[in-house]
Write a protein that holds these residues in place. Structure first.
Motif, PDB file in Angstrom:
ATOM      1  N   ALA A 182       0.841  -1.201   0.000  1.00 21.10           N
ATOM      2  CA  ALA A 182       0.000   0.000   0.000  1.00 21.10           C
ATOM      3  C   ALA A 182       0.879   1.256   0.000  1.00 21.10           C
ATOM      4  O   ALA A 182       0.619   2.213  -0.744  1.00 21.10           O
ATOM      5  N   LYS A 183       1.950   1.232   0.787  1.00 16.93           N
ATOM      6  CA  LYS A 183       2.843   2.396   0.843  1.00 16.93           C
ATOM      7  C   LYS A 183       3.566   2.593  -0.484  1.00 16.93           C
ATOM      8  O   LYS A 183       3.716   3.727  -0.964  1.00 16.93           O
ATOM      9  N   ALA A 184       4.009   1.498  -1.092  1.00 15.42           N
ATOM     10  CA  ALA A 184       4.689   1.595  -2.387  1.00 15.42           C
ATOM     11  C   ALA A 184       3.765   2.206  -3.439  1.00 15.42           C
ATOM     12  O   ALA A 184       4.187   3.017  -4.272  1.00 15.42           O
ATOM     13  N   LEU A 185       2.495   1.817  -3.381  1.00 17.53           N
ATOM     14  CA  LEU A 185       1.502   2.357  -4.309  1.00 17.53           C
ATOM     15  C   LEU A 185       1.280   3.845  -4.042  1.00 17.53           C
ATOM     16  O   LEU A 185       1.178   4.648  -4.979  1.00 17.53           O
ATOM     17  N   MET A 186       1.237   4.216  -2.763  1.00 15.18           N
ATOM     18  CA  MET A 186       1.076   5.622  -2.397  1.00 15.18           C
ATOM     19  C   MET A 186       2.231   6.456  -2.943  1.00 15.18           C
ATOM     20  O   MET A 186       2.024   7.547  -3.494  1.00 15.18           O
ATOM     21  N   LEU A 187       3.437   5.953  -2.811  1.00 13.38           N
ATOM     22  CA  LEU A 187       4.616   6.691  -3.273  1.00 13.38           C
ATOM     23  C   LEU A 187       4.626   6.809  -4.793  1.00 13.38           C
ATOM     24  O   LEU A 187       5.137   7.779  -5.350  1.00 13.38           O
TER      25      LEU A 187
END
Length: 317
Positions: free
Chosen positions: A111-116
């Motif tokens: 989820a964080k990778a997608l946010m970035l």
């Protein structure tokens, strides 16, 4: 004057009755809560970001068998695991989420990778699994997430379904979620949530955990919130956004705002809980079930953890 930092976590309001686990198992669960808090606090106390802190805290719980996220996740009706997670940065309102994933060891990191990456915000199923692999994140076979306790939960829910008592199942039999909220030294808020959903859920069902504004929400100057309970209701009530709106538009303090939101769910006999932190670093962790795995670090760096009513001091962070 140094700015406050704050961190709170939950491991779900689907807490078992005390008699269901040995004292050693309860101690293990509390130790994992403390480890989660220490992972997040070490980032915050070194001047790191709230986003990195909530990711670190949630990863520890995803790797613990005691919580319904990652390893130890609930089984769906087909005896598989489908995991959901999201993360949100209160400074920019950037967010990322994955749903119905089967192979990502730590869905919160996907989820964080997608946010970035910035776009899209939400990926589901095989596309999300593939994205995580391309990002170099740990991928595993679906069986990695299985535990004997969850297998027994599935059996009992299948039996309940057959005899027509599924509605009487406890929160512990059905649900469970993990989440973290943080305020960093720069004054930014963040929230993250991760779950295996509920036991015996239909294949493809997605709850509130990856839905921004429902199970997860963070907005600087207002609050960061992560919820746990029956996800369909958290979506209908837009719980995370509602809490932030009560603070922004009605000027309610965090405790009063969270009490109002939870009170509405309680009135409809919906088992629920949440952790939230506001712009001043005030923390709340209300719930209306028998218990909720939860914890926080006080400004002096002391770790507090709890499963039921009693809160235990677990030493320094």
């Amino acid at each position: 004057m140094t700015k406050p930092i704050a961190l709170a976590i939950h491991g779900g309001c689907g807490t078992l009755p005390k008699s269901e686990m040995s004292e050693a198992e309860w101690a293990e669960a509390r130790a994992d809560l403390a480890a989660s808090l220490r992972a997040g606090w070490s980032i915050l106390s070194a001047g790191g970001s709230a986003v990195d802190a909530v990711e670190a805290a949630v990863r520890v719980m995803e790797d613990s068998a005691h919580f319904n996220a990652g390893y130890g996740a609930a089984f769906n009706a087909e005896g598989e695991h489908e995991l959901d997670a999201s993360i949100m940065d209160g400074a920019t309102l950037a967010a990322g989420a994955v749903a119905a994933v089967k192979r990502i060891r730590n869905p919160v990191s996907a989820a964080k990778a997608l946010m970035l990456r910035g776009d899209p915000l939400l990926l589901v199923g095989p596309a999300a699994d593939t994205f995580a692999a391309h990002e170099g994140l740990d991928t595993v076979e679906n069986g990695h997430f299985s535990t004997e306790r969850r297998r027994k939960n599935l059996s009992s829910m299948k039996i309940r379904e057959l005899v027509g008592t599924a509605g009487e199942a406890s929160e512990a039999e059905k649900h469970g979620t993990v989440g973290a909220v943080a305020l960093d030294a720069a004054g930014h808020l963040a929230a993250a949530t991760s779950t295996g959903g509920y036991t015996n859920k239909p294949v493809g069902r997605v709850g509130d955990s990856p839905i921004i504004g429902a199970g997860t929400y963070a907005r600087d100057g207002r609050c960061a919130v992560s919820g746990t309970g029956k996800g369909e209701y958290f979506i209908r009530y837009c719980v995370g956004h509602e809490l932030a709106s009560l603070i922004a538009y009605k000027g309610l303090p965090l405790a009063e705002a969270s009490g109002a939101v939870l009170g509405e769910l309680t009135a409809h006999k919906i088992g629920a809980g949440l952790v939230a932190v506001d712009a001043d670093g005030t923390i709340v962790a209300p719930y209306n079930t028998d218990g909720m795995y939860r914890g926080w670090v006080t400004p002096d760096g002391t770790v507090h953890v709890a499963t039921h009513a009693d809160v235990e001091i677990a030493g320094p962070a």
